[in-house]
Design a protein around this motif. Structure first.
Motif, short mmCIF file in Angstrom:
data_model
loop_
_atom_site.label_atom_id
_atom_site.label_comp_id
_atom_site.label_asym_id
_atom_site.label_seq_id
_atom_site.Cartn_x
_atom_site.Cartn_y
_atom_site.Cartn_z
N LEU A 1 13.73 -14.95 0.71
CA LEU A 1 13.71 -16.33 1.21
C LEU A 1 14.75 -16.49 2.32
O LEU A 1 14.52 -17.23 3.29
N GLY A 2 15.85 -15.79 2.20
CA GLY A 2 16.86 -15.83 3.24
C GLY A 2 16.42 -15.13 4.52
O GLY A 2 17.02 -15.31 5.58
N LYS A 3 15.36 -14.34 4.41
CA LYS A 3 14.81 -13.63 5.56
C LYS A 3 13.61 -14.35 6.18
O LYS A 3 13.02 -13.86 7.14
N GLY A 4 13.25 -15.51 5.59
CA GLY A 4 12.14 -16.27 6.15
C GLY A 4 10.83 -16.13 5.41
O GLY A 4 9.77 -16.46 5.94
N GLN B 1 14.42 -14.26 -3.97
CA GLN B 1 15.54 -15.06 -3.49
C GLN B 1 16.14 -14.44 -2.23
O GLN B 1 16.45 -15.14 -1.26
N TYR B 2 16.30 -13.13 -2.23
CA TYR B 2 16.82 -12.43 -1.05
C TYR B 2 15.87 -12.60 0.14
O TYR B 2 16.31 -12.87 1.26
N GLN C 1 8.97 -12.34 8.25
CA GLN C 1 8.53 -13.49 9.02
C GLN C 1 7.45 -13.13 10.04
O GLN C 1 6.86 -14.01 10.67
N GLU D 1 9.33 -17.76 2.89
CA GLU D 1 8.50 -18.93 2.56
C GLU D 1 7.68 -19.42 3.74
O GLU D 1 6.57 -19.94 3.57
#
Length: 318
Positions: free
Chosen positions: A244-247, A241-242, A89, A249
């Protein structure tokens, strides 16, 4: 980002008495990593060499498959710097990279080793090796430009840049919102063109040997397509996918990386895997063309054809 705790003690004059800094540049998928290990072994192996990555996307933790990042085993063999130093991020910055990668150079030399710079991100290579000065930022202006982009898209920003700084508008990627916004920010803050602030080919370090990896076009395109296929076959969707959970996108830089952007579309069912491979390969070919254009203009680079494999190492290392 990584650095060293103590300021370096070597001056630029001291560096003139030391071995040269080696740099390996060239397009993506051309074999820079493989050659860096061959060069490292020729220079004395892990006891004599450490590597500094100049890849803006390998700065990010967790972005392994999609950036063809050197493996943990490879990093255990030879120390690497400027890899896995940012969360997804966070925003990558060539100015920050310049600061910390130069600290790495001095630190490596202070321990009696030789630094090898490896990467295809032209601006990051120049940030480390050239006399570049990065202007300050104005968060208010940056916020205004980002708001305009979010509300009206890229077109009005490109139009404004073309009017205010036509020289820069001709040389930067006008499809890259981050580059356009940064160029506008510099112009609005300083009243000057973005381009003269980056006087390329003016070496910061006194002794640098830059090796360029050349490749036949069709052969390189084949390697690029093969890499795109392997990325998706080797787990890029699961990695994305992993992340995306970290920000990932909403990241200002990491989420736009070729391969990951396509993987996100697949996960959203906006694209098939086959389509994602095709688009990733197409965009990577376009990137490789830009990389060649960037590096070809630098007359300090000595080019070697790697189409049929790594040339005789004695031809590359004195």
């Amino acid at each position: 980002m990584e650095g060293i705790n103590q300021p370096h003690k070597l001056s630029l004059t001291d560096l003139e008495q030391l071995p040269p800094i080696y740099a390996i540049v060239g397009p993506t998928a051309s074999g820079k990593t493989a050659y860096s290990f061959a060069l490292a072994q020729a220079l004395g192996g892990s006891e004599k060499v450490e590597i500094i990555s100049a890849d803006s996307m390998q700065l990010y933790k967790g972005m392994d498959i999609g950036t063809a990042k050197v493996s943990s085993a490879q990093r255990a063999e030879i120390i690497h710097h400027q890899i896995d130093v940012l969360e997804v991020q966070e925003e990558a910055s060539a100015a920050a990279y310049q600061k910390y990668s130069r600290m790495n150079v001095y630190d490596i030399f202070s321990r009696g080793k030789i630094p090898i710079i490896v990467g295809g991100s032209g601006l990051y290579v120049s940030a480390l090796l050239d006399k570049l000065e990065f202007p300050g930022r104005d968060e208010a202006i940056q916020a205004q430009l980002n708001q305009l982009y979010n509300e009206a898209g890229l077109a009005p920003l490109v139009k404004q840049l073309t009017q205010l700084d036509p020289v820069t508008a001709q040389v930067i990627d006008l499809q890259n919102p981050r580059r356009v916004i940064r160029a506008l920010e510099v112009n609005l803050v300083t009243g000057k063109s973005f381009t003269p602030i980056f006087p390329r080919y003016t070496s910061y370090f006194p002794r640098v040997k830059i090796i360029g990896i050349d490749f036949a076009k069709e052969a390189l395109h084949g390697r690029i397509y093969q890499r795109a296929e392997q990325m998706f076959a080797n787990g890029l969707l699961e990695e994305t996918q992993y992340l995306l959970g970290k920000g990932l996108e909403n990241s200002p830089t990491a989420g736009k990386a070729t391969g990951y952007a396509q993987a996100i579309k697949v996960l959203k069912r906006e694209m098939t895997i086959a389509e994602a491979v095709e688009e990733t390969a197409f965009l990577t070919r376009r990137l490789a063309k830009k990389q060649f254009t960037w590096f070809r203009a630098d007359k300090r680079i000595t080019w070697f054809d790697f189409t049929n494999g790594i040339p005789n190492i004695s031809d590359l290392v004195p």
